[in-house]
Design a protein around this motif. Structure first.
Motif: not given
Ligand code: ZN
Ligand code: AMP
Length: 480
Positions: A29, A31, A69, A219, A244, A248
């Protein structure tokens, strides 16, 4: 050779491998962009880095599921939507389309999934409800919902996994509503923000009243939906470590009680001509700005891939000019190999094998390249392997000692390496002047009804590894 990558979570170089039960499958993943403007060259350093990571994992035989995302609702977006009096979708759609076009220009492989935050409001709400049920999140008087760092730590969880934090500075009982804040002002952070007049039409219903999600929870919800509650790899620029990514982790581990991500990778920032990029300094570039100045996506990609991801990279226009020259060297070498390699089809396979290891052969490109990448993506060593190979191959080409079979094998090696670098497209697509001239001559022969001559030219082109396809729109040249 085992692939080693620096893990921000453990602050150490660690072998990267998915758990045995997942076979060769890796969930990754990254961001994605906040779509409130055109992505700048700093953003592109991070996304090209993510592309390099994905291609390296695939090169080492892993099957990657790449999720990125689209942040299409957060503070900066809402501010601009209000200023411009357009709908949220209209506004973000424009920059999202531009982002994907730029991504293609830079030859980044498209992620397998690109979820939008606005299309995951039910998942976000469900995640917040879980945190409330576990006593880690609470509703404030205005209808917003906050994450309680104190309660989270009280459950035995660690806040500050990616970044050392001074808990004397934690403002217990205070809250930060902004999506971004610095580590000196950390406090309970917003998961759901109650609707205020400045939000205009950007709001959704929720069990706590109308409002919108905070950036961090978006996220957590999207990554876990796409890749499961625990997954292998999470990437982003270094500025995202705090708050961030820390948030998360807290939201995800607080809700599931399981480890969130096994391996975190962060790319250092990019400077332009030695300075932090800023519009006021006049050193702020989008990819589009560079294309307008005559550079190509390929040159920008090459330059962004030159520096190690954990080192601050100084992007300069001089660097772009030398990228052009370096790519020309690769193109020339690969182009010549193609010309020589065309005869290879006629060679028996045992001869081909023999030709792979002739005396004085060029360096073992693929082996050296993969050893370099396995060492925490050591791109300097990887490029050194490429340019040593170019030098040695050019020397052999100049001496006329490269047989068709050896050229063909060398090209196959280059293609393996370029599957990771992704800079060879021009060498494949470009039609050399000599080939274009032969096509013109063939057209002239056909118009003069000299079919013997036109067939001869077709054969000559074939001998140089080009075929002509006659289409309703005219003849097209393709490489064999
Ligand atoms: Zn993110
Ligand atoms: P944003 O669209 O602002 O959410 O940023 C998208 C990605 O670009 C994030 O991973 C950021 O960490 C990264 N980023 C932002 N500025 C820079 C920079 N100057 N150099 C490298 N990466 C950056």
């Amino acid at each position: 050779m085992a692939l080693k990558l620096f893990n921000t979570l453990t602050r150490s170089l660690q072998e990267f491998a998915p758990p045995a039960a997942n076979a060769n499958k890796v969930g990754m993943y990254c961001c994605g962009p906040t779509v409130y403007d055109y992505a700048h060259i700093g953003n592109w350093r991070t996304f090209v880095f993510a592309d390099l990571v994905r291609r390296t994992l695939e090169f080492s035989g892993l099957e990657v599921r790449h999720v990125m995302n689209i942040t299409d609702v957060e503070d900066k977006i809402i501010k601009r939507v209000q200023e411009q009096t357009v709908s949220l979708r209209e506004f973000t759609g424009r920059f999202e389309t531009a982002f994907f076009a730029d991504m293609q220009t830079l030859n980044c492989l498209p992620p397998h999934q690109t979820p939008r935050a606005t299309e995951h409001i039910p998942e976000i709400i469900a995640l917040i409800e879980k945190l409330i049920a576990r006593g880690i999140a609470y509703r404030a008087g205005d209808g917003s919902v906050y994450f309680s760092i104190e309660k989270y730590r009280g459950c035995g969880c660690t806040y500050g996994q990616l970044q050392k934090l001074n808990f004397d500075e934690l403002r217990v009982g205070e809250r930060v509503a902004a999506d971004d804040y610095d580590k000196e002002s950390f406090a309970d952070f917003a998961l759901w923000k109650a609707r205020v007049p400045a939000d205009g039409e950007v709001f959704w219903p929720s069990p706590w009243g109308e409002g919108r999600p905070g950036w961090h929870i978006e996220c957590s919800a999207m990554s876990m939906k796409a890749l499961g509650e625990t997954f292998d790899l999470h990437l982003g620029g270094e500025d995202l470590k705090f708050p961030h990514h820390e948030d998360e982790i807290a939201q995800s581990e607080g809700a599931t009680g399981k480890p969130f991500v096994r391996h975190w990778l962060h790319a250092a920032h990019l400077l332009v001509e030695g300075k932090k990029m800023s519009k006021s300094l006049g050193n702020y570039f989008t990819l589009r700005d560079l294309l307008e100045n005559g550079f190509t996506g390929r040159e920008v990609r090459f330059l962004l891939l030159k520096a190690h991801y954990r080192e601050t990279f100084n992007f300069t226009l001089d660097g772009l000019h030398s990228a052009k020259a370096s790519l020309a060297r690769i193109d020339e070498c690969v182009g010549k190999l193609r010309e020589v390699g065309v005869q290879a089809a006629a060679c028996p396979s045992d001869m081909l094998k023999h030709e792979l290891q002739p005396a004085g052969a060029p360096p073992l490109l693929v082996a050296d390249f993969s050893t370099a990448l396995a060492d925490d993506l050591n791109v300097s060593a990887a490029w050194a392997a490429v340019f040593e190979w170019v030098l040695a191959t050019n020397k052999r080409l100049a001496e006329n000692t490269v047989t068709a079979a050896a050229a063909s094998a060398a090209l196959a090696d280059w293609e393996k390496v370029d599957a990771v670098l992704g800079v060879g497209a021009k060498a494949a697509a470009e039609i050399p002047a000599e080939i274009a001239a032969l096509l013109e001559a063939r057209q002239a022969a056909r118009q003069a009804k000299d079919f013997k001559q036109s067939d001869a030219i077709r054969d000559e082109l074939k001998a140089k590894a080009w075929v002509i396809e006659d289409t309703p729109k005219g003849p097209k040249l393709k490489r064999i």
